[in-house]
Design a protein around this motif. Structure first.
Motif, PDB file in Angstrom:
ATOM      1  N   MET A  93      32.665   4.008  25.499  1.00  0.00           N
ATOM      2  CA  MET A  93      34.034   4.019  26.022  1.00  0.00           C
ATOM      3  C   MET A  93      34.035   4.340  27.511  1.00  0.00           C
ATOM      4  SD  MET A  93      36.300   6.034  23.199  1.00  0.00           S
ATOM      5  CE  MET A  93      36.508   5.445  21.515  1.00  0.00           C
ATOM      6  N   SER A  94      35.044   3.837  28.193  1.00  0.00           N
ATOM      7  CA  SER A  94      35.228   4.193  29.601  1.00  0.00           C
ATOM      8  C   SER A  94      35.718   5.637  29.715  1.00  0.00           C
ATOM      9  CB  SER A  94      36.258   3.260  30.242  1.00  0.00           C
ATOM     10  OG  SER A  94      37.539   3.490  29.659  1.00  0.00           O
ATOM     11  N   VAL A  95      35.787   6.121  30.939  1.00  0.00           N
ATOM     12  CA  VAL A  95      36.348   7.452  31.189  1.00  0.00           C
ATOM     13  C   VAL A  95      37.750   7.543  30.611  1.00  0.00           C
ATOM     14  CG1 VAL A  95      37.213   8.972  33.005  1.00  0.00           C
ATOM     15  CG2 VAL A  95      34.927   7.964  33.209  1.00  0.00           C
ATOM     16  N   ALA A  96      38.576   6.551  30.917  1.00  0.00           N
ATOM     17  CA  ALA A  96      39.956   6.549  30.416  1.00  0.00           C
ATOM     18  C   ALA A  96      39.989   6.495  28.895  1.00  0.00           C
ATOM     19  CB  ALA A  96      40.725   5.369  31.002  1.00  0.00           C
ATOM     20  N   GLU A 119      47.755  11.248  34.211  1.00  0.00           N
ATOM     21  CA  GLU A 119      48.014  12.618  34.677  1.00  0.00           C
ATOM     22  C   GLU A 119      46.748  13.469  34.602  1.00  0.00           C
ATOM     23  OE1 GLU A 119      51.099  14.411  32.442  1.00  0.00           O
ATOM     24  OE2 GLU A 119      52.614  12.904  32.953  1.00  0.00           O
ATOM     25  N   CYS A 120      46.054  13.390  33.482  1.00  0.00           N
ATOM     26  CA  CYS A 120      44.885  14.249  33.264  1.00  0.00           C
ATOM     27  C   CYS A 120      43.722  13.862  34.173  1.00  0.00           C
ATOM     28  CB  CYS A 120      44.462  14.184  31.799  1.00  0.00           C
ATOM     29  SG  CYS A 120      45.700  14.872  30.672  1.00  0.00           S
ATOM     30  N   LEU A 121      43.520  12.563  34.378  1.00  0.00           N
ATOM     31  CA  LEU A 121      42.461  12.127  35.287  1.00  0.00           C
ATOM     32  C   LEU A 121      42.762  12.525  36.718  1.00  0.00           C
ATOM     33  CD1 LEU A 121      41.531   8.589  33.890  1.00  0.00           C
ATOM     34  CD2 LEU A 121      40.288  10.743  33.622  1.00  0.00           C
ATOM     35  N   GLU A 122      44.027  12.477  37.100  1.00  0.00           N
ATOM     36  CA  GLU A 122      44.424  12.918  38.438  1.00  0.00           C
ATOM     37  C   GLU A 122      44.154  14.399  38.617  1.00  0.00           C
ATOM     38  OE1 GLU A 122      45.745  12.578  42.278  1.00  0.00           O
ATOM     39  OE2 GLU A 122      45.448  10.951  40.837  1.00  0.00           O
ATOM     40  N   SER A 123      44.385  15.193  37.573  1.00  0.00           N
ATOM     41  CA  SER A 123      44.216  16.645  37.679  1.00  0.00           C
ATOM     42  C   SER A 123      42.758  17.047  37.857  1.00  0.00           C
ATOM     43  CB  SER A 123      44.790  17.335  36.440  1.00  0.00           C
ATOM     44  OG  SER A 123      43.993  17.081  35.305  1.00  0.00           O
ATOM     45  N   VAL A 124      41.819  16.183  37.417  1.00  0.00           N
ATOM     46  CA  VAL A 124      40.403  16.509  37.592  1.00  0.00           C
ATOM     47  C   VAL A 124      39.733  15.565  38.593  1.00  0.00           C
ATOM     48  CG1 VAL A 124      40.142  17.546  35.304  1.00  0.00           C
ATOM     49  CG2 VAL A 124      39.741  15.086  35.592  1.00  0.00           C
ATOM     50  N   ALA A 125      40.550  14.865  39.400  1.00  0.00           N
ATOM     51  CA  ALA A 125      40.070  14.003  40.497  1.00  0.00           C
ATOM     52  C   ALA A 125      39.111  12.921  40.004  1.00  0.00           C
ATOM     53  CB  ALA A 125      39.405  14.857  41.577  1.00  0.00           C
ATOM     54  N   LEU A 126      39.470  12.253  38.888  1.00  0.00           N
ATOM     55  CA  LEU A 126      38.608  11.199  38.353  1.00  0.00           C
ATOM     56  C   LEU A 126      39.305   9.849  38.273  1.00  0.00           C
ATOM     57  CD1 LEU A 126      36.604  12.895  35.449  1.00  0.00           C
ATOM     58  CD2 LEU A 126      35.723  12.053  37.619  1.00  0.00           C
ATOM     59  N   LEU A 137      28.171   8.171  35.450  1.00  0.00           N
ATOM     60  CA  LEU A 137      28.712   9.356  36.109  1.00  0.00           C
ATOM     61  C   LEU A 137      27.643  10.424  36.297  1.00  0.00           C
ATOM     62  CD1 LEU A 137      31.995   9.759  34.021  1.00  0.00           C
ATOM     63  CD2 LEU A 137      31.720   8.517  36.185  1.00  0.00           C
ATOM     64  N   SER A 138      27.891  11.310  37.245  1.00  0.00           N
ATOM     65  CA  SER A 138      27.021  12.477  37.418  1.00  0.00           C
ATOM     66  C   SER A 138      27.335  13.499  36.325  1.00  0.00           C
ATOM     67  CB  SER A 138      27.252  13.111  38.790  1.00  0.00           C
ATOM     68  OG  SER A 138      28.551  13.699  38.845  1.00  0.00           O
ATOM     69  N   GLY A 139      26.472  14.517  36.220  1.00  0.00           N
ATOM     70  CA  GLY A 139      26.707  15.569  35.226  1.00  0.00           C
ATOM     71  C   GLY A 139      28.035  16.275  35.437  1.00  0.00           C
ATOM     72  N   GLY A 140      28.363  16.541  36.695  1.00  0.00           N
ATOM     73  CA  GLY A 140      29.623  17.207  36.998  1.00  0.00           C
ATOM     74  C   GLY A 140      30.827  16.351  36.656  1.00  0.00           C
ATOM     75  N   GLN A 141      30.712  15.038  36.909  1.00  0.00           N
ATOM     76  CA  GLN A 141      31.815  14.134  36.579  1.00  0.00           C
ATOM     77  C   GLN A 141      31.999  14.017  35.071  1.00  0.00           C
ATOM     78  OE1 GLN A 141      30.249  10.835  38.784  1.00  0.00           O
ATOM     79  NE2 GLN A 141      31.658  11.142  40.512  1.00  0.00           N
ATOM     80  N   ALA A 173      27.330  25.696  41.382  1.00  0.00           N
ATOM     81  CA  ALA A 173      28.278  26.381  42.259  1.00  0.00           C
ATOM     82  C   ALA A 173      29.522  25.529  42.489  1.00  0.00           C
ATOM     83  CB  ALA A 173      27.603  26.712  43.591  1.00  0.00           C
ATOM     84  N   ALA A 174      29.324  24.226  42.683  1.00  0.00           N
ATOM     85  CA  ALA A 174      30.468  23.334  42.887  1.00  0.00           C
ATOM     86  C   ALA A 174      31.324  23.266  41.623  1.00  0.00           C
ATOM     87  CB  ALA A 174      29.974  21.935  43.271  1.00  0.00           C
ATOM     88  N   MET A 175      30.685  23.239  40.461  1.00  0.00           N
ATOM     89  CA  MET A 175      31.425  23.140  39.212  1.00  0.00           C
ATOM     90  C   MET A 175      32.162  24.443  38.895  1.00  0.00           C
ATOM     91  SD  MET A 175      31.568  20.186  38.074  1.00  0.00           S
ATOM     92  CE  MET A 175      32.526  20.751  36.672  1.00  0.00           C
ATOM     93  N   GLU A 176      31.624  25.569  39.327  1.00  0.00           N
ATOM     94  CA  GLU A 176      32.346  26.840  39.150  1.00  0.00           C
ATOM     95  C   GLU A 176      33.696  26.762  39.856  1.00  0.00           C
ATOM     96  OE1 GLU A 176      29.818  29.935  40.547  1.00  0.00           O
ATOM     97  OE2 GLU A 176      28.403  29.728  38.897  1.00  0.00           O
ATOM     98  N   GLU A 177      33.694  26.226  41.071  1.00  0.00           N
ATOM     99  CA  GLU A 177      34.945  26.081  41.814  1.00  0.00           C
ATOM    100  C   GLU A 177      35.892  25.123  41.094  1.00  0.00           C
ATOM    101  OE1 GLU A 177      34.201  25.016  45.844  1.00  0.00           O
ATOM    102  OE2 GLU A 177      32.787  26.656  46.203  1.00  0.00           O
ATOM    103  N   GLU A 178      35.338  24.050  40.536  1.00  0.00           N
ATOM    104  CA  GLU A 178      36.177  23.079  39.832  1.00  0.00           C
ATOM    105  C   GLU A 178      36.753  23.680  38.552  1.00  0.00           C
ATOM    106  OE1 GLU A 178      35.080  19.098  39.426  1.00  0.00           O
ATOM    107  OE2 GLU A 178      33.939  18.986  41.288  1.00  0.00           O
ATOM    108  N   LEU A 179      35.955  24.483  37.848  1.00  0.00           N
ATOM    109  CA  LEU A 179      36.448  25.120  36.630  1.00  0.00           C
ATOM    110  C   LEU A 179      37.579  26.094  36.951  1.00  0.00           C
ATOM    111  CD1 LEU A 179      33.158  25.798  34.639  1.00  0.00           C
ATOM    112  CD2 LEU A 179      34.971  24.187  34.052  1.00  0.00           C
ATOM    113  N   ALA A 180      37.407  26.843  38.034  1.00  0.00           N
ATOM    114  CA  ALA A 180      38.455  27.779  38.440  1.00  0.00           C
ATOM    115  C   ALA A 180      39.736  27.018  38.798  1.00  0.00           C
ATOM    116  CB  ALA A 180      37.978  28.615  39.628  1.00  0.00           C
ATOM    117  N   ALA A 181      39.583  25.892  39.491  1.00  0.00           N
ATOM    118  CA  ALA A 181      40.754  25.080  39.856  1.00  0.00           C
ATOM    119  C   ALA A 181      41.396  24.474  38.615  1.00  0.00           C
ATOM    120  CB  ALA A 181      40.328  23.980  40.835  1.00  0.00           C
TER     121      ALA A 181
END
Length: 348
Positions: A93-96, A119-126, A137-141, A173-181
């Protein structure tokens, strides 16, 4: 949703994975369960999600019982989203499509599904990646896709089982910031399972330290670091030196203790009493002395950590070397003049 656990037990054969666990997690909080591998963290998460039935005790979500006395509410009826270590995405399946899947299976109309997915994809910048497959996709994506899926299904609680364990250190470290956001944007109650204390300290409103199926302490990260309630918690959280002392005098949360031939003023619990005790010293508690203050110690060992050195110093007849941090190199055998700024007498 708030989460309440009261005396929850779960055994596998003769092994008690959960041994009388009680927790109170406020709605909207970021709550971390921290402990070593095999301590029962994942079993706890699975019990809350409904993926593992409990033996005894009670689990309430938002004040409603979901597990107790033989009653077990199905996972799909708990309004709980789970993000596993593997992210559990459909590779074809695609991301969507992955984000839409729980909405489609619940029978929602196509227009409502498309709107919610956007809405949900916008909230996680995808949004730009919505037509890609997980393998592209990367692991973070991929992790953000799993988070968006939780958002899409309207989960009032998001449970994360070691979600950063498979990521490279620089990406964590980057994903910690994303999780907090993500947590701030979603306002969902988040239960995060990890063995990494750095992650716990960076993300949590409250941390529960778990060991052998039991909760040892629940506190905010600063209290957990500065005032652990036991040797086990003190040894597991941060770097430290635990040394025997004699408490000579106690006065409203402060104590005078004797460490070998050294007398120190340190912090202590309100119920501290004179007599033998254990003193917790963090590396930052030890500094180079100025003026006439301090006492001498001999460098036994040093470890370079990139920009600073960990230095182990032997002081008089103290039972073990004290750990301190220096921003300059010290050689084995050097004599340093030290001062101890503070410390914490462990309860009991």
């Amino acid at each position: 949703m708030s989460i309440q656990l009261a005396s929850v037990t779960k055994s596998f054969g003769t092994h008690k994975a959960l041994n009388g666990v009680s927790l109170s997690i406020e709605a909207g909080s970021f709550f971390v369960v921290l402990g070593p591998s095999g301590c029962g963290k994942s079993t706890l998460l699975r019990a809350i999600a409904g993926l593992e039935p409990i033996d005894t005790g009670e689990i309430d979500l938002d004040g409603l019982p979901v597990a107790r006395d033989g009653f077990h509410l199905a996972p799909e009826d708990r309004q709980v989203g789970v993000v596993f270590q593997s992210y559990a995405l459909w590779p074809h399946m695609s991301v969507a499509g992955n984000v839409a899947f729980p909405l489609e299976t619940s029978g929602k109309r196509r227009a409502a599904v498309s709107s919610r997915v956007a809405e949900c994809l916008e909230s996680v910048a995808l949004t730009p990646f919505m037509h890609r497959k997980p393998a592209e996709l990367s692991g973070g994506q991929r992790q953000r896709v799993a988070l968006a899926r939780c958002l899409a299904q309207g989960a009032g609680t998001v449970l994360m089982d070691e979600p950063l364990a498979n990521l490279d250190p620089h990406l964590r470290a980057a994903m910690e910031e994303e999780l907090a956001a993500f947590h701030k944007a979603s306002e969902a109650t988040t239960l995060f399972i990890t063995h990494d204390q750095r992650e716990a300290m960076a993300l949590a409103d409250q941390v529960a330290v778990m060991w052998d199926g039991e909760i040892l302490q629940v506190a905010d990260p600063d209290t957990l670091y500065r005032r652990p309630v036991s040797k086990r918690v003190a040894g597991f959280i941060g770097r430290s030196t635990l040394v025997p002392v004699v408490v000579e005098r106690v006065d409203d949360g402060e104590a005078q203790v004797r460490l070998g031939e050294i007398t120190l003023d340190v912090d202590c619990p309100q119920d501290c009493i004179p007599g033998p005790a254990t003193l917790l010293l963090r590396p930052e508690h030890l500094v180079l002395a100025t003026g006439s203050r301090g006492f001498e110690g001999t460098v036994e060992r040093t470890i370079y950590r990139g920009g600073y050195w960990e230095v182990f110093v032997r002081v008089g007849d103290v039972s073990q070397p004290l750990l301190m941090l220096l921003n300059r190199k010290a050689a084995v055998g050097d004599t340093l003049r030290l001062d101890i700024l503070r410390g914490w007498v462990l309860p009991g």
